[in-house]
Scaffold this active site. Structure first.
Site, PDB file in Angstrom:
ATOM      1  N   THR A  22       1.095   6.049  17.584  1.00 61.91           N
ATOM      2  CA  THR A  22       1.740   4.740  17.489  1.00 61.91           C
ATOM      3  C   THR A  22       3.215   4.783  17.880  1.00 61.91           C
ATOM      4  O   THR A  22       3.930   5.692  17.499  1.00 61.91           O
ATOM      5  CB  THR A  22       1.628   4.251  16.035  1.00 61.91           C
ATOM      6  OG1 THR A  22       0.257   4.306  15.658  1.00 61.91           O
ATOM      7  CG2 THR A  22       2.141   2.841  15.879  1.00 61.91           C
TER       8      THR A  22
ATOM      9  N   GLY B 177       2.460   9.829   9.813  1.00 64.43           N
ATOM     10  CA  GLY B 177       2.712  10.465   8.520  1.00 64.43           C
ATOM     11  C   GLY B 177       3.109  11.913   8.701  1.00 64.43           C
ATOM     12  O   GLY B 177       2.558  12.611   9.556  1.00 64.43           O
TER      13      GLY B 177
ATOM     14  N   GLU C 263      -5.726   2.255  11.390  1.00 65.79           N
ATOM     15  CA  GLU C 263      -7.047   2.610  11.935  1.00 65.79           C
ATOM     16  C   GLU C 263      -7.769   1.380  12.506  1.00 65.79           C
ATOM     17  O   GLU C 263      -8.988   1.289  12.451  1.00 65.79           O
ATOM     18  CB  GLU C 263      -7.921   3.286  10.866  1.00 65.79           C
ATOM     19  CG  GLU C 263      -7.326   4.532  10.238  1.00 65.79           C
ATOM     20  CD  GLU C 263      -7.065   5.651  11.243  1.00 65.79           C
ATOM     21  OE1 GLU C 263      -7.721   5.663  12.300  1.00 65.79           O
ATOM     22  OE2 GLU C 263      -6.180   6.483  10.972  1.00 65.79           O
TER      23      GLU C 263
END
Lengths: 660, 660
Positions: free
Chosen positions: A139, A178, A421
């Site tokens: 992303t 993350g 997701e």
């Protein structure tokens, strides 16, 4: 033990343990889950202060500590089954995400699946031993849903046999992964591959971002934490800006596509293989919806059994709030939803394993249906659970706002599933694409199999018409009849969306405009389809259950789930002629009856989810019902109570008096 | 300025400033509001670090500091009009609650309204000068909704002419009052009065809780902060346990009820007078719903105008996400709702002032209707805004989860309105009680006036019947006709609830059981009533608007609000025969048309709310649309980025490598 809650437990009409085993998927699974939970909960290394009392940096610190210990212990205990790892991990982190999630869940699997044998040798063991700590950087600030639009570039330089990675614009900065902010020293970076002057689209590059000795960011790498979020305090979601970062040619993952030393691009044989992980994660999220909602129901229903408020009958003691019809009407349909989603989650997991077995045999035929199903159900269940958690929280009155209830934490931990997701509306539209395609196949004379086979049936192609002109088909007391009604609703809505699309195509400049101008209808069609699937799967689960008492209480829940859905969407069912106006009043009455029937089993039905107090971490949801004592103890430990007089008194309030 | 957002502003069909004036209630009000905002925003004393980067204790500290400065400055500038104080205060605290809220909003007004002249002399000036800092301690750990159930006792001891205050049980500990934990040195404590061996119910007692010199808790007083919550980090919501705390007889608020020195109790003349504040606060909350939702819409719509994603047409650049029909369908009905609630808030404020004028003249006749209206609309608008904020947040994709979007903060700051000042379901049932009573009055031959006068009309007492047997009454393009449809729906639902209650009474042991067994229907009746009121008030606002362009765009919004509500509740309207099945498809089409009509005005319609960037505090909602640049700047300032390498690396990750 609070006497109210003991009394509730005495009222159960069924054997709790048998239901827990059904939820776990067998008695042995229950035993093993509990064994693993005990392993963590008894472990002195995993004791910690209440996270609510820590700053974000302290929470991140505590999470890294636990994750590091967890990895050592998982290997020590030899826990390697993915489901068992999941149990252990969610017990260590109490269901919260953690800084090594992407290393374990994306970096290692991607290495395994997409490395050439040589790359595997170079990278896998260091990553397994946490010398390489990796994340998956897809992303970008300006690109989430549409991954083809990613802007990061990897340009091959044959003179040095290196790729040069760049973030050419501000919107191309990697954003959100993350573990990227502080934890990782490597990232698998998704970038547009340029070689020999041409762009060959997205490929994955193993990119060192921090020095493996000092952990300091490498030259050309601008990396950091993206700042505080709605929850996810333990995770260092990060940004990554690449400025002419050079990596060896061998750092492009080359199991499928390749770049030769001279820069020649070699195409991958198939693109279906990368599809699987996504489908797997979406399928798992359905189970997460069930867990988040069942935890919330556990807290709200137990608390409602010990909370007394107001007067029902003058002169009598204040009743348990679970005796209020409005409270039952808020919570019991959600309890039924939690059970429904749990069984759907089991089905998705089984189906995934079946189909991935087929894929390993080279049979991809099941993948499109699973893809469509996992996309829609991911959206359907996360939206419902997301709203349901908040209903549970608000059903706890003021105390639901306290962090000691755990409900705010469940919400902020869960709500991102609606977006990550695959953004939910986009997911619904993907499912709709499959449904419309299937509908067209039927019209073209093909016979469908699988979950969309209902589109074959001729009655689904009747025009929607006025309520009174068709015989009523639904027996509101019969689940099979209700499944049929949901099926017909889905069939109608798919047909309506397909026709609406057809009509738009006559006016629109392009297929894409027509699709966009029909998208509200398409989402509704997907929603009706998913709703049908959930009701149907709940009903079929019942047929597997031998124990009469449990069959009976689950049947009540299933009927409640189905009828409540009819009531909430009564316009749809009236419109498609599935129910009549007089039936609406009967449904209202029947629903009230079902609430009363469930009332004595409510606490036991949440007990059966078998969440230990350590996992729930909620003063309101405690098994022993001693809510107020524990709230008081918890509050006393609040950081603001560390001093009797807060320093702001001396700094601002005392001086203020002299100014007035 | 981002070129996309500039272009949007060029498309407006109306004069922004005129609409802003309408929203503010006149051009002069707009001018003054802006003047006050500038006063705060230019003031160097009110500059502060981003609250998202502070610990809770630091946030509390910063809020106390600002509140103390605010009080000095309000008096310095001579700002005394309540609306202007509100503007100033919400600008200082950016819409967040603050530690002195209860002192200013409850303690001082209660002193003013309920003190005897002697008490006023003793307490008011010290409280005005912040020597006494007070809060209002009503809610207990075990008692919120049902205040008659409060357990704190105040027992009169004539031998010393004192009251002895006690918290006899754990559930009687005062819990939640704002400013109680650390800030206040006094509390108005609501307690059951005992004198001469008898209980006389709840009365209010001015109770010193901390030493006025040292701020240390007084003997017998156990006081502290209740711990972290879902938001409200700036407020020290507190607990208070009283152990034989003695206060002088004169500390009972004695304007109405009295206790004589010998312990004789003197009854108050009327209990209607304490009613007013509650009604006032609930009316104000309707305005808060509008503000929270309009802020959220501003952020989501501006961001949707600058965010580009995916492909609509192959080969063309990624479109603004505001061009997706599904995005418009999420956001534009909420925009319409924000406008609707804004006008309802204006109406409530006007009505409150009119009726409190009457009350001051001794005319209480308007109070029951206002009470019922404020209860129901408080619940109706807060529920809708609460859900709407989250839709806006999730419509921003991943970035909506970042605190830099401000949407998480808007949510956690707003969501308590669903519970405080009257839990929403309880509020709905209070309104239902008024509606059922009114319905019975009509049946008994009385003629109703005011907002429930529609219950007089005979057509409302027709049995619900099948859709096809009545002529269709609604013109879906005509707002007046839609108001009529909402009215009939409300009338039917009130009648259905009243009949259902009647039927239950035939089976139930008591009125109370019957009421409880009908409560789902009663809530639905209230909801339909409130929905009608909102649509009606929006429609009547239109008639006040002279400017043609603004009348036109607001008419589109009003029609969207009304039709969207019909679609979302289509079962109700089909059931009561207001719409036909074929009309449903027409409504869907018309709604799509309205979305397209609004599209060019969307950004200007949120600009008209006129929130300054400093008030929104949102990277996504910035006026200039330069979203990504500011997100990146903001993230760099995150506390986790203060060091390049987080200490947890050296503590846990580095050592981990040697263990594996």
């Amino acid at each position: 033990m609070n006497p109210d809650i003991s009394r509730e437990r005495g009222n159960a009409s069924f054997d709790l343990e048998i239901l827990t085993n059904i939820l776990d998927g067998g008695a042995e699974k229950t035993r093993r889950r509990r064994e693993i939970e005990s392993l963590v909960i008894r472990d002195p290394d995993f004791q910690h202060e209440d996270l609510n009392f820590l700053s974000r940096s302290e929470r991140y610190d505590a999470a890294v500590k636990k994750s590091a210990q967890m990895i050592v212990k998982l290997r020590e205990y030899g826990i390697s089954d993915p489901e068992e790892i999941y149990s252990y991990k969610s017990c260590v982190h109490r269901g919260r995400p953690e800084p090594l999630d992407l290393h374990l869940g994306m970096f290692l699997p991607t290495l395994l699946n997409q490395s050439s044998p040589g790359q595997l040798e170079t990278f896998f063991m260091p990553a397994w031993n946490l010398e390489i700590i990796g994340t998956y950087a897809q992303t970008e600030m300006g690109h989430g849903t549409h991954i083809r639009g990613l802007e990061t570039t990897a340009t091959y330089d044959p003179s040095t046999q290196e790729f040069v990675l760049n973030s050419p614009t501000i919107s191309s900065i990697k954003w959100w992964p993350g573990g990227l902010g502080k934890t990782s020293n490597h990232a698998i970076v998704l970038a547009q591959l340029y070689t020999q002057g041409k762009c060959f689209g997205l490929h994955a590059f193993i990119t060192p971002i921090r020095c493996m000795k000092t952990h300091v960011p490498l030259p050309g790498v601008v990396v950091g934490d993206i700042g505080p979020k709605f929850g996810f305090d333990e995770v260092d979601n990060g940004y990554l800006k690449l400025e002419n970062v050079r990596i060896p040619r061998d750092n492009m993952l080359m199991k499928y596509a390749k770049v030769e030393p001279d820069g020649t691009y070699v195409k991958p044989p198939s693109d279906k293989l990368t599809y699987g992980t996504m489908v797997f994660i979406r399928s798992m999220i359905v189970g997460e919806s069930a867990r988040a909602l069942s935890k919330s129901c556990t807290i709200a229903i137990r608390y409602s059994a010990v909370r007394h408020q107001s007067e029902l009958r003058p002169g009598e003691p204040e009743p348990q709030i679970l005796d209020y019809q409005t409270q039952q009407y808020k919570l019991f349909p959600l309890l039924a939803t939690a059970y429904a989603f749990h069984f759907v989650g089991q089905y998705m997991s089984k189906t995934y394993h079946r189909i991935s077995g087929d894929i390993n045999q080279g049979d991809f035929s099941g993948l499109p249906e699973l893809h469509a199903l996992s996309a829609g159900l991911k959206a359907f269940t996360t939206w419902a659970a997301n709203a349901g958690i908040e209903v549970c929280r608000m059903a706890c009155g003021g105390h639901g706002y306290s962090r000691c209830s755990s409900l705010p934490d469940i919400y902020v931990t869960f709500t991102p599933t609606c977006t990550y997701e695959g953004e939910n509306t986009v997911m619904m539209l993907q499912t709709a694409r499959y449904l419309v395609k299937s509908y067209k196949q039927v019209r073209a004379g093909q016979h469908l199999t699988g979950i969309v086979s209902y589109l074959n049936e001729p009655q689904s192609r009747i025009q929607p018409q006025s309520v009174s002109s068709r015989p009523t088909v639904v027996n509101i007391n019969d689940l099979v009849s209700l499944v049929e009604a949901y099926k017909l609703r889905a069939a109608k809505f798919v047909e309506m969306a397909a026709k609406s699309l057809q009509m738009e195509l006559q006016h629109s400049k392009s297929n894409e405009d027509a699709w966009n101008n029909t998208s509200i209808d398409l989402v509704r069609a997907s929603d009706a389809h998913c709703h049908y699937v959930v009701v149907k799967l709940f009903a079929s689960k019942l047929s597997e259950i031998g124990d009469t008492a449990i069959h009976s209480v689950l049947s009540t829940l299933a009927l409640l789930y189905a009828l409540h859905g009819v009531q909430q969407n009564s316009g749809d069912f009236l419109q498609t002629g599935q129910i009549s106006v007089p039936q609406l009043a009967q449904i209202s009455q029947r629903l009230k009856g079902l609430l009363s029937e469930l009332r004595p089993n409510a606490v036991s039905l949440v007990d059966a989810f078998d969440y230990r107090d350590e996992m729930l971490n909620s003063s309101l949801g405690r098994y022993d019902g001693n809510v107020y004592e524990h709230m008081f103890e918890w509050a006393k430990r609040s950081p603001l109570n560390r001093t009797e007089v807060h320093e702001s008194y001396h700094k601002y309030l005392k001086p203020l008096q002299s100014k007035l």
